[in-house]
Every structure is written in structure tokens, then in C-alpha cells.
Design an enzyme around this catalytic site. Sequence first.
Site, PDB file in Angstrom:
ATOM      1  N   SER A   9       0.841  -1.197   0.000  1.00 38.45           N
ATOM      2  CA  SER A   9       0.000   0.000   0.000  1.00 38.45           C
ATOM      3  C   SER A   9       0.877   1.248   0.000  1.00 38.45           C
ATOM      4  O   SER A   9       1.605   1.511   0.958  1.00 38.45           O
ATOM      5  CB  SER A   9      -0.903  -0.004   1.231  1.00 38.45           C
ATOM      6  OG  SER A   9      -1.617   1.209   1.294  1.00 38.45           O
ATOM      7  N   MET A  69     -11.756   5.595  -1.511  1.00 38.04           N
ATOM      8  CA  MET A  69     -12.496   5.807  -0.254  1.00 38.04           C
ATOM      9  C   MET A  69     -13.083   7.207  -0.336  1.00 38.04           C
ATOM     10  O   MET A  69     -12.678   8.117   0.383  1.00 38.04           O
ATOM     11  CB  MET A  69     -11.557   5.680   0.943  1.00 38.04           C
ATOM     12  CG  MET A  69     -10.850   4.360   1.023  1.00 38.04           C
ATOM     13  SD  MET A  69      -9.927   4.218   2.559  1.00 38.04           S
ATOM     14  CE  MET A  69      -8.717   3.007   2.086  1.00 38.04           C
ATOM     15  N   MET A 138     -12.224  -4.805   4.356  1.00 35.97           N
ATOM     16  CA  MET A 138     -11.459  -3.917   5.234  1.00 35.97           C
ATOM     17  C   MET A 138     -11.265  -4.598   6.584  1.00 35.97           C
ATOM     18  O   MET A 138     -12.234  -4.876   7.288  1.00 35.97           O
ATOM     19  CB  MET A 138     -12.181  -2.583   5.422  1.00 35.97           C
ATOM     20  CG  MET A 138     -12.296  -1.730   4.157  1.00 35.97           C
ATOM     21  SD  MET A 138     -10.696  -1.350   3.401  1.00 35.97           S
ATOM     22  CE  MET A 138      -9.881  -0.454   4.720  1.00 35.97           C
ATOM     23  N   GLY A 143      -9.400   4.773   6.404  1.00 37.03           N
ATOM     24  CA  GLY A 143      -9.076   6.183   6.616  1.00 37.03           C
ATOM     25  C   GLY A 143      -7.665   6.444   7.084  1.00 37.03           C
ATOM     26  O   GLY A 143      -7.113   7.504   6.820  1.00 37.03           O
ATOM     27  N   PHE A 144      -7.052   5.485   7.764  1.00 31.51           N
ATOM     28  CA  PHE A 144      -5.700   5.692   8.276  1.00 31.51           C
ATOM     29  C   PHE A 144      -4.889   4.411   8.161  1.00 31.51           C
ATOM     30  O   PHE A 144      -5.425   3.321   8.339  1.00 31.51           O
ATOM     31  CB  PHE A 144      -5.737   6.117   9.758  1.00 31.51           C
ATOM     32  CG  PHE A 144      -6.394   7.435   9.994  1.00 31.51           C
ATOM     33  CD1 PHE A 144      -5.676   8.620   9.866  1.00 31.51           C
ATOM     34  CD2 PHE A 144      -7.739   7.509  10.326  1.00 31.51           C
ATOM     35  CE1 PHE A 144      -6.299   9.846  10.071  1.00 31.51           C
ATOM     36  CE2 PHE A 144      -8.367   8.730  10.523  1.00 31.51           C
ATOM     37  CZ  PHE A 144      -7.641   9.907  10.397  1.00 31.51           C
ATOM     38  N   GLY A 145      -3.586   4.554   7.885  1.00 28.81           N
ATOM     39  CA  GLY A 145      -2.692   3.405   7.881  1.00 28.81           C
ATOM     40  C   GLY A 145      -2.261   3.074   9.299  1.00 28.81           C
ATOM     41  O   GLY A 145      -2.470   3.839  10.236  1.00 28.81           O
ATOM     42  N   GLY A 146      -1.646   1.889   9.448  1.00 30.13           N
ATOM     43  CA  GLY A 146      -1.021   1.526  10.717  1.00 30.13           C
ATOM     44  C   GLY A 146      -1.952   1.062  11.823  1.00 30.13           C
ATOM     45  O   GLY A 146      -1.547   0.961  12.971  1.00 30.13           O
ATOM     46  N   ASP A 176      -7.404  -5.793   3.296  1.00 24.76           N
ATOM     47  CA  ASP A 176      -6.729  -4.504   3.413  1.00 24.76           C
ATOM     48  C   ASP A 176      -6.742  -4.019   4.859  1.00 24.76           C
ATOM     49  O   ASP A 176      -7.788  -3.675   5.384  1.00 24.76           O
ATOM     50  CB  ASP A 176      -7.428  -3.488   2.495  1.00 24.76           C
ATOM     51  CG  ASP A 176      -6.726  -2.139   2.455  1.00 24.76           C
ATOM     52  OD1 ASP A 176      -5.667  -1.996   3.098  1.00 24.76           O
ATOM     53  OD2 ASP A 176      -7.242  -1.231   1.782  1.00 24.76           O
ATOM     54  N   GLY A 177      -5.552  -4.023   5.484  1.00 23.50           N
ATOM     55  CA  GLY A 177      -5.423  -3.455   6.825  1.00 23.50           C
ATOM     56  C   GLY A 177      -4.826  -4.412   7.837  1.00 23.50           C
ATOM     57  O   GLY A 177      -5.373  -5.486   8.080  1.00 23.50           O
ATOM     58  N   GLY A 178      -3.674  -4.043   8.374  1.00 26.64           N
ATOM     59  CA  GLY A 178      -3.081  -4.819   9.461  1.00 26.64           C
ATOM     60  C   GLY A 178      -2.532  -6.179   9.062  1.00 26.64           C
ATOM     61  O   GLY A 178      -2.338  -7.047   9.913  1.00 26.64           O
ATOM     62  N   GLY A 198       0.809  -2.289   4.117  1.00 26.87           N
ATOM     63  CA  GLY A 198       1.352  -0.927   4.042  1.00 26.87           C
ATOM     64  C   GLY A 198       2.498  -0.708   4.999  1.00 26.87           C
ATOM     65  O   GLY A 198       3.664  -0.903   4.671  1.00 26.87           O
ATOM     66  N   SER A 199       2.158  -0.319   6.221  1.00 25.10           N
ATOM     67  CA  SER A 199       3.174  -0.045   7.241  1.00 25.10           C
ATOM     68  C   SER A 199       4.098  -1.240   7.443  1.00 25.10           C
ATOM     69  O   SER A 199       5.302  -1.077   7.627  1.00 25.10           O
ATOM     70  CB  SER A 199       2.510   0.289   8.581  1.00 25.10           C
ATOM     71  OG  SER A 199       1.574   1.315   8.422  1.00 25.10           O
TER      72      SER A 199
END
Length: 220
Positions: A9, A69, A138, A143-146, A176-178, A198-199
Site C-alpha cells: 500500500s 475511499m 477492510m 481512513g488511516f494506515g497503521g 486490506d489493513g493490518g 502498508g506499514s
Amino acid sequence: MSSKLIAPSILAADFANLQRDIEMVNQSDADWFHIDIMDGVFVPNISFGMPVLQAIAKHAKKTIDVHLMIVDPDRYIKTFADLGSNVLTVHYEACTHLHRTLQAIKAEGMQAGVALNPHTNINVLEDTINDIDLVCIMSVNPGFGGQSFIENTYNKVAQLKELIIRKNAKTRIEIDGGVTNKNAKKLVDMGADVLVAGSYVFKSTNQLETISDLKKIANS
């Protein structure tokens, strides 16, 4: 069995060294670029818009997976096609006429994706699953990474896989996410096809190695 895909990401990349990070993904074992476009209305954050995507597309040598988004995504379908998007994902929660939106995305030559927020039930896709190329679950609030991974995601993946099989659809499942090396294998075992990270990738000390390890875990 088809290979499981890794999609770093770009929201987590170093924006002062964006070309460097794009080249890193080009050279890595990753399969897609995942691009989050946020408008500050549908989600609290604002990420980046068309000029940045245009700059990314100029250097990216892999599939560009754009995740909108934003409210009223229909206004921008052609724009994102022209900017080089290969997969365009809209949020179920942002589309009044989802079927029409999916048709419009495909008419522009892109694969059509639908994202579901953590609170949205899988059964809302019962009537459209055969028109969807990719469902993005999701696993954090958008709305936010990390953010940390929501454990109920595993149940949702299993439910979605059951729906896809029951309807004989060709839909891929994206998470998508974590996503990390700790949950990647379980997500794939539940039915995931594409893992967005991502992170976990961009904050690691050896990004190429982190991507390579994630790819190996996902395909083990």
C-alpha cells in the site's frame, strides 16, 4: 491453484522519496501497487489525488490497484481509467446504484472491485457477486494506515468464500489493513487471494525481504 498476490500500500510509502519506493516495489516479489484515494468526507483522512497517481503510474511496472475511499465515486471512473488504473475498487457504502457503478468501471476496461467496511455484512453482495472481480474486505476501519487487525475478518473471509463458491463466481478476495506475517497464512487458508500490506512493508528495515517473506508465507 493460482498464486496468492501481495499488494504493498503506497499510502505507507515515503512521499519525499516516492519514486524510490515505487522502484523498490517494481524490483520486489510484489504483484500489485495498492493506491488509497481518500477524500476527507467518506473517511476522515485525505490522502492524495490525481497528480500523485499520475506520477506513480509513470514509474509503476505492475498492476495498479486503486481503492477509492470517496463519496460519489461514479464521477471519477473515467478519470482513474485514463490515469492508468487496472483495478478500480469502490466502497459498497458509497454507492447508491452499485450494479451501475460496476458496469461503468468495466466499460472503461478496468476490473471492478467492491470494498466492505468492517461493519458491513457479506450478504449485501448476494445479488452482485457475479459482477465483481475483486472484493476488498477492510480488516481495519478505513481512513488511516497503521491500525491493528480486526479479528472478525477471518469469519468474513470464510463467509465471502462460501458465497463465491455457491454463486460460482470468479471473484478474488483482497484483505486490506493490518496484514503481517502473523496473519497472512490464516487469511489465505480462509480464502484470501490478495494481501495488502502498508506499514508492515514500508516501515520494515529490509522492504524487499519483507515482501518476499510475505509472498512465500501466502503461497506456502
